[in-house]
Design a protein around this motif. Sequence first.
Motif, PDB file in Angstrom:
ATOM      1  N   ALA A 116       2.680   1.873  -3.366  1.00 40.25           N
ATOM      2  CA  ALA A 116       1.481   2.275  -4.316  1.00 40.25           C
ATOM      3  C   ALA A 116       1.167   3.798  -4.088  1.00 40.25           C
ATOM      4  O   ALA A 116       1.031   4.614  -5.068  1.00 40.25           O
ATOM      5  CB  ALA A 116       0.194   1.357  -4.271  1.00 40.25           C
TER       6      ALA A 116
ATOM      7  N   CYS B 170      -6.002  -5.769  -2.121  1.00 37.35           N
ATOM      8  CA  CYS B 170      -5.475  -6.585  -0.832  1.00 37.35           C
ATOM      9  C   CYS B 170      -6.616  -7.585  -0.503  1.00 37.35           C
ATOM     10  O   CYS B 170      -5.933  -8.582  -0.138  1.00 37.35           O
ATOM     11  CB  CYS B 170      -5.334  -5.533   0.420  1.00 37.35           C
ATOM     12  SG  CYS B 170      -4.785  -6.193   1.833  1.00 37.35           S
TER      13      CYS B 170
ATOM     14  N   SER C 271      -5.933  -0.257  -3.842  1.00 38.69           N
ATOM     15  CA  SER C 271      -5.095  -0.969  -3.172  1.00 38.69           C
ATOM     16  C   SER C 271      -5.863  -1.686  -2.024  1.00 38.69           C
ATOM     17  O   SER C 271      -5.423  -2.989  -1.789  1.00 38.69           O
ATOM     18  CB  SER C 271      -3.916  -0.234  -2.400  1.00 38.69           C
ATOM     19  OG  SER C 271      -3.201   0.635  -3.392  1.00 38.69           O
TER      20      SER C 271
ATOM     21  N   PHE D 248       0.661  -1.314   0.086  1.00 37.29           N
ATOM     22  CA  PHE D 248      -0.056  -0.045   0.168  1.00 37.29           C
ATOM     23  C   PHE D 248       0.893   1.367  -0.094  1.00 37.29           C
ATOM     24  O   PHE D 248       0.859   2.232  -0.732  1.00 37.29           O
ATOM     25  CB  PHE D 248      -0.832  -0.047   1.300  1.00 37.29           C
ATOM     26  CG  PHE D 248      -1.909   1.153   1.300  1.00 37.29           C
ATOM     27  CD1 PHE D 248      -2.803   1.277   0.604  1.00 37.29           C
ATOM     28  CD2 PHE D 248      -1.609   2.283   2.044  1.00 37.29           C
ATOM     29  CE1 PHE D 248      -3.629   2.339   0.699  1.00 37.29           C
ATOM     30  CE2 PHE D 248      -2.283   3.491   2.288  1.00 37.29           C
ATOM     31  CZ  PHE D 248      -3.414   3.368   1.893  1.00 37.29           C
TER      32      PHE D 248
END
Length: 198
Positions: A82, A104, A100, A79
């Motif tokens: 990103a 996930c 994200s 995360f």
Amino acid sequence: MPHSSNAPRRRLPREERTRQLLDVAWKLIGDEGTDALTLGRLAEAAGITKPVVYDHFGTRNGLLAALYQDYDERQTAIFDAAVAAAEPTLQDKARVIAASYVDCVLTQGNEIPGVVSALSGSPEMAAVKRQYQQAFIEKCAAILAPFTGPKGLSLASMWAMLGAADSLSDAAVAGDITKDQAQDELQQIILTIVKRSE
């Protein structure tokens, strides 16, 4: 040359041993399911004595909480990378947060839901989950802060965003909506929350 079973065991530093045990536990869960994971079974699979495993995790719930924490730390790193790579605009930061989060949940496989289910209702899970929820909210608030108005983001809005993220991700996992629909809707929710702060 294969190692003799009579070869002396190498004593690993605590951090390395913990990493080894977590890796073996993830493999056990993947191969046999969460129900098969006990401290004794983990010791056997890792080729060490039970007291070593008990020293690291205390209880089965302690082990499961450590697995959840391990998973969350790996996802947090993804995360963070990103978000750091995103354009410095509200639109792109909101897009990356949404993408994200949904990614996930969609990529967690069967292992993490089993861990969460096994820990459901336990004090260990409640504490770990709450800690990571609060950390995620604080992280998102900091990412979005440069784009907010003078009122800033309310804590209630951030909890609403997290609730929406969970619900949309769960719906995408169930196949009720697509991944793109979940990400797009979450991005719009984030943009709306920030706009309300003006």
